[in-house]
Design an enzyme around this catalytic site. Structure first.
Site, mmCIF file in Angstrom:
data_model
loop_
_atom_site.group_PDB
_atom_site.id
_atom_site.type_symbol
_atom_site.label_atom_id
_atom_site.label_comp_id
_atom_site.label_asym_id
_atom_site.label_seq_id
_atom_site.Cartn_x
_atom_site.Cartn_y
_atom_site.Cartn_z
ATOM 1 N N ASN A 20 46.029 -83.332 -11.524
ATOM 2 C CA ASN A 20 46.070 -83.047 -12.937
ATOM 3 C C ASN A 20 47.684 -82.767 -13.095
ATOM 4 O O ASN A 20 48.327 -81.821 -12.745
ATOM 5 C CB ASN A 20 45.366 -81.875 -13.189
ATOM 6 C CG ASN A 20 45.367 -81.777 -14.824
ATOM 7 O OD1 ASN A 20 44.697 -82.428 -15.474
ATOM 8 N ND2 ASN A 20 45.762 -80.578 -15.395
ATOM 9 N N GLU A 21 48.238 -83.784 -13.931
ATOM 10 C CA GLU A 21 49.541 -83.528 -14.584
ATOM 11 C C GLU A 21 50.849 -83.151 -13.351
ATOM 12 O O GLU A 21 51.245 -81.782 -13.259
ATOM 13 C CB GLU A 21 49.509 -82.374 -15.590
ATOM 14 C CG GLU A 21 48.845 -82.764 -16.758
ATOM 15 C CD GLU A 21 49.055 -81.704 -17.831
ATOM 16 O OE1 GLU A 21 49.288 -80.433 -17.725
ATOM 17 O OE2 GLU A 21 48.726 -82.184 -19.107
ATOM 18 N N ARG A 50 47.347 -72.147 -10.911
ATOM 19 C CA ARG A 50 47.042 -73.891 -10.103
ATOM 20 C C ARG A 50 48.686 -74.297 -9.752
ATOM 21 O O ARG A 50 49.458 -73.503 -10.165
ATOM 22 C CB ARG A 50 46.379 -74.532 -11.185
ATOM 23 C CG ARG A 50 47.134 -74.789 -12.587
ATOM 24 C CD ARG A 50 46.292 -75.572 -13.460
ATOM 25 N NE ARG A 50 47.098 -75.537 -14.898
ATOM 26 C CZ ARG A 50 46.521 -76.075 -15.946
ATOM 27 N NH1 ARG A 50 45.350 -76.871 -16.137
ATOM 28 N NH2 ARG A 50 47.067 -75.944 -17.221
ATOM 29 N N LYS A 55 41.357 -69.207 -22.584
ATOM 30 C CA LYS A 55 40.159 -68.674 -23.464
ATOM 31 C C LYS A 55 40.334 -69.012 -24.874
ATOM 32 O O LYS A 55 39.852 -69.149 -25.802
ATOM 33 C CB LYS A 55 39.790 -67.588 -22.881
ATOM 34 C CG LYS A 55 40.529 -66.327 -23.034
ATOM 35 C CD LYS A 55 39.728 -65.215 -22.700
ATOM 36 C CE LYS A 55 40.955 -64.136 -22.197
ATOM 37 N NZ LYS A 55 41.408 -64.446 -21.108
ATOM 38 N N PHE A 56 41.903 -68.888 -25.159
ATOM 39 C CA PHE A 56 42.338 -69.162 -26.559
ATOM 40 C C PHE A 56 42.562 -70.628 -27.114
ATOM 41 O O PHE A 56 43.069 -70.665 -28.185
ATOM 42 C CB PHE A 56 43.233 -68.053 -27.112
ATOM 43 C CG PHE A 56 42.937 -66.792 -26.828
ATOM 44 C CD1 PHE A 56 41.778 -66.126 -27.626
ATOM 45 C CD2 PHE A 56 43.414 -65.929 -25.894
ATOM 46 C CE1 PHE A 56 41.452 -64.617 -27.628
ATOM 47 C CE2 PHE A 56 43.049 -64.534 -25.809
ATOM 48 C CZ PHE A 56 42.034 -64.028 -26.442
ATOM 49 N N TRP A 111 49.126 -72.033 -25.534
ATOM 50 C CA TRP A 111 50.591 -71.677 -24.834
ATOM 51 C C TRP A 111 51.744 -72.054 -25.730
ATOM 52 O O TRP A 111 52.949 -71.815 -25.263
ATOM 53 C CB TRP A 111 50.558 -72.527 -23.852
ATOM 54 C CG TRP A 111 49.860 -74.085 -23.812
ATOM 55 C CD1 TRP A 111 48.681 -74.345 -23.461
ATOM 56 C CD2 TRP A 111 50.752 -75.215 -24.218
ATOM 57 N NE1 TRP A 111 48.926 -75.949 -24.158
ATOM 58 C CE2 TRP A 111 50.080 -76.248 -24.498
ATOM 59 C CE3 TRP A 111 52.147 -75.105 -24.923
ATOM 60 C CZ2 TRP A 111 50.339 -77.314 -24.947
ATOM 61 C CZ3 TRP A 111 52.693 -76.263 -25.179
ATOM 62 C CH2 TRP A 111 51.604 -77.567 -25.415
ATOM 63 N N GLU A 166 44.148 -86.277 -22.848
ATOM 64 C CA GLU A 166 43.885 -84.968 -23.260
ATOM 65 C C GLU A 166 44.779 -84.645 -24.701
ATOM 66 O O GLU A 166 45.820 -85.368 -24.721
ATOM 67 C CB GLU A 166 44.557 -83.948 -22.355
ATOM 68 C CG GLU A 166 43.656 -83.653 -21.052
ATOM 69 C CD GLU A 166 44.448 -82.419 -20.416
ATOM 70 O OE1 GLU A 166 45.190 -81.620 -20.860
ATOM 71 O OE2 GLU A 166 44.134 -82.570 -19.037
HETATM 72 C C1 GLA Z 1 47.139 -79.428 -19.810
HETATM 73 C C2 GLA Z 1 46.076 -79.415 -18.759
HETATM 74 C C3 GLA Z 1 44.682 -78.786 -19.049
HETATM 75 C C4 GLA Z 1 44.975 -77.609 -19.965
HETATM 76 C C5 GLA Z 1 45.756 -78.013 -21.187
HETATM 77 C C6 GLA Z 1 45.861 -77.006 -22.238
HETATM 78 O O1 GLA Z 1 47.270 -80.619 -20.454
HETATM 79 O O2 GLA Z 1 46.205 -80.685 -17.919
HETATM 80 O O3 GLA Z 1 44.175 -78.441 -17.854
HETATM 81 O O4 GLA Z 1 45.607 -76.756 -19.343
HETATM 82 O O5 GLA Z 1 47.009 -78.604 -20.622
HETATM 83 O O6 GLA Z 1 46.643 -77.345 -23.405
#
Ligand code: GLA
Length: 661
Positions: A151-152, A113, A357-358, A316, A308
């Protein structure tokens, strides 16, 4: 206020919902479980562009229709996202000029992305088209409660160095400066003879021999924020043509350094933030609290949305630690205590595919026969009990100065010490205040400071004349100001204020600095008359109105002031010229400064107890491993129904919320 409240009642509870990754029989199970957990809002469609527009101009909304209808039938609202943070594969193939280019000139690939240039006109046109189609279709859908744009912003493409961005940057500079002479003056380009003859000669700060003009770097940071804000505005305004529901985007406070969220906040109807626990830290709940306080401050004190966070481990960090039993609850309720009217997670159901996935989820891979699911259901019950906090405010008597421009400028190359880091000092002061049970707001240095008894400026390297005057007036009018070293050094162009440091703050602090004496790595100095140590920094302070409260006992400035106090007008300005140790040094000094400023706070509680007032609710969050009794508490326990009459005991790792009489 516009955009608030989002839901008809209560706090919002839910997360990112990506049903497109699952067969439809799982969707029915999803909504059943959402009801079981008390979920009332889910973010839908965040990364759906390639699915709803599989070919340019060809839309397929069948799946999204079914998802929204299903959510509506289950009484779950949608925070409907625009999918523009993840352009489809056809977009990249068809518009190669929109590709993201890094500082080294690499064209970044697809398969992820955020791989696009925020200044690309092709991206602008394509994203506006898909948002128009979405908004037209779903503006009146009864499930949709709010819009979640993108998103972000700035997550992976904060800066693009492609030719289109370079041209946009030059246009931005023309707008800002009018003529190139003004740009030369602002950036001080007589230095190294780097004077520009025209705007056409300006390049973005791409990889270059060391020593790039810092004015150029600062303006490129500012330009990049504007480039992303322009993307947001385009989508927001498109949505507003079709409906008047609140529109937001999810910030990453404080962990996206390139985005100046003071500027961003003015653009959204409700501030929304994503925060992930930094599980590698010794006491990660303190950084969490700081993030929440900064988010509330960016929101101007109004309630905000936690868009979130995670139920457990992320995927990560270098080592992705699972949250221990009760930790998610403490984390979530700390955000609510500090002003969030929602508790949203990434994500609803753990993904089987791709990069994440983790990552933990509300429904983990282990399914519902799991501690995580039981905690998710219990949290839903807690949040229902807490419905009464919705909309209420958090009061703070102390403000901490936070300016993204100062953060950027301090950390360009060639500063007096590599140990001068913005967050190092801000977090040191924040932690000391947190451990003293003092709730703080964050402020831009030009904000109205009159509501605060004490203003702390731990790292204000860059400080223009007007904000410096603002601090000066605040002290004269009776305020208490505490400033840490290497503040007030440069103006908004990263040009040193004329005369001795700290130019912008010399008068208010009543000191002049003759010479910086940064310390070696691990070197410490001692202060007298109280036994404290300093790290990182020492400097030769000359008194110019202030008096010395502590002196250096050793090191390069032995016998000279280390901490000073200047009584000015009706107020007091303190100056600290070293990184005081966290214990007796910083907390000892802060204690005296807080007392002098008349800041109220509870005494005698362990410094692992988090205590926050939100409206008439007192949140007591025990991060320690022994129970804590807090005296002077009378009211009703919101989570446990208990009647508290004079004291409340918070179990180890537990949370008590008391609605006071
Ligand atoms: C960000 C993104 C999400 C996801 C999370 C994972 O906040 O907005 O889509 O990737 O990180 O922690």
């Amino acid at each position: 206020m516009p955009g608030y409240p989002v839901l008809p009642e209560g706090l919002a509870y839910g997360g990112d919902y990506n049903p497109e990754q699952w067969p439809e029989d799982v969707w029915r199970e999803d909504v059943r479980l959402m009801r079981e957990a008390g979920v009332n809002l889910v973010t839908v469609g965040v990364f759906n562009w390639g699915l709803i527009e599989p070919e340019e101009g060809e839309y397929d909304f069948a799946r999204l229709d079914r998802i929204l209808d299903l959510l509506h039938s289950a009484g779950v609202y949608a925070d409907l996202a625009t999918p523009t943070s993840s352009p489809p594969t056809w977009f990249r193939r068809r518009y190669p000029g929109s590709r993201l280019v890094d500082r080294e000139g690499h064209v970044l690939g697809g398969g992820s992305r955020h791989s696009f240039c925020p200044s690309s006109p092709d991206y602008a046109a394509a994203s506006e088209r898909v948002v128009t189609a979405l908004a037209r279709r779903y503006a009146g859908h009864p499930a949709v409660a709010m819009w979640h744009v993108h998103n972000e912003y700035g997550w992976a493409n904060a800066h693009c160095y492609c030719p289109t961005s370079a041209e946009a940057f030059r246009a931005w500079l023309r707008d800002r400066y009018g003529d190139v002479g003004a740009l030369n003056a602002a950036w001080g380009t007589t230095f190294w003879g780097l004077t520009y003859g025209s705007f056409e000669e300006v390049e973005p700060p791409v990889a270059a021999p060391v020593g790039l003009l810092t004015g150029l770097q600062l303006d490129f940071m500012r330009f990049s924020v504007d480039a992303h804000i322009a993307c947001f505005r385009r989508e927001r305004d498109t949505i507003r043509r079709f409906c008047d529901l609140p529109v937001t985007t999810n910030f990453m406070i404080p962990n996206c350094k390139p985005m100046d969220y003071w500027r961003w906040a003015a653009e959204v109807d409700v501030v929304a933030n994503d925060h992930y626990l930094d599980s590698g830290r010794a006491d990660p709940q303190i950084e969490l609290a700081m993030a929440a306080d900064l988010t509330r401050s960016v929101a101007g004190g109004r309630p905000w949305m936690l868009m979130e966070h995670s139920t457990g481990a992320v995927n990560w960090q270098p080592r992705n630690l699972a949250k221990r039993p009760g930790e998610m609850r403490r984390n979530t309720l700390a955000h609510v205590a500090r002003g969030s009217d929602s508790a949203m997670f990434f994500q609803w159901r753990a993904s089987r595919y791709g990069a994440e996935k983790f990552h933990s989820a509300m429904v983990p891979h282990a399914g519902t026969d799991s501690r995580m699911w039981r905690e998710v259901v219990a949290l839903g019950a807690d949040l229902r009990e807490l419905a009464g906090v919705r909309g209420s405010r958090v009061a703070a008597e102390v403000a901490v100065v936070w300016d993204w421009e100062s953060y950027w400028a301090l950390e360009f190359e060639w500063r007096p010490s590599a140990d001068l880091r913005f967050r190092e000092r801000v977090e040191a002061y924040y932690e000391a205040l947190w451990r003293e049970h003092v709730t703080v707001d964050f402020v831009h240095p030009s904000a109205d400071l009159s509501p605060y008894r004490l203003v702390v400026a731990p790292s204000s390297y860059l400080l223009g004349e007007a904000p410096a005057k603002n601090l000066h007036r605040y002290v004269e009018a009776g305020g208490h100001l505490l400033v840490s070293y290497f503040s007030g050094i440069v103006d908004e162009n990263d040009t040193i204020h004329a005369g001795p440091h700290p130019g912008a703050l010399r008068e208010v602090l009543g000191v002049a600095v003759e010479e910086f004496h940064p310390l070696r790595e691990h070197e410490t100095v001692t202060l007298e008359p109280f036994s404290a140590t300093g790290r990182i920094w020492s400097e030769r302070v000359r008194l110019a109105g202030a008096r010395a409260v502590h002196e250096f006992a050793d090191g390069p400035d032995a016998g000279h002031p280390a901490v000073t106090r200047h009584d000015l007008g009706a107020g007091t300005a303190w100056y600290v010229s070293t990184a005081l140790d966290a214990g007796s040094g910083l907390r000892g000094l802060l204690g005296r400064v807080l007392d002098g400023a008349g800041v109220s706070r509870p005494r005698g509680l362990p410094d692992t107890l988090e205590l926050v007032w939100r409206g008439d609710h007192l949140f007591l969050i025990n991060h320690g491993d022994a129970p804590v009794t807090v005296h002077g508490v009378t009211g009703t326990g919101v989570l446990d129904g208990a009647a508290y009459d004079g004291s409340a005991t918070v179990p180890a790792g537990g949370v008590v919320v008391v609605r006071t009489a």
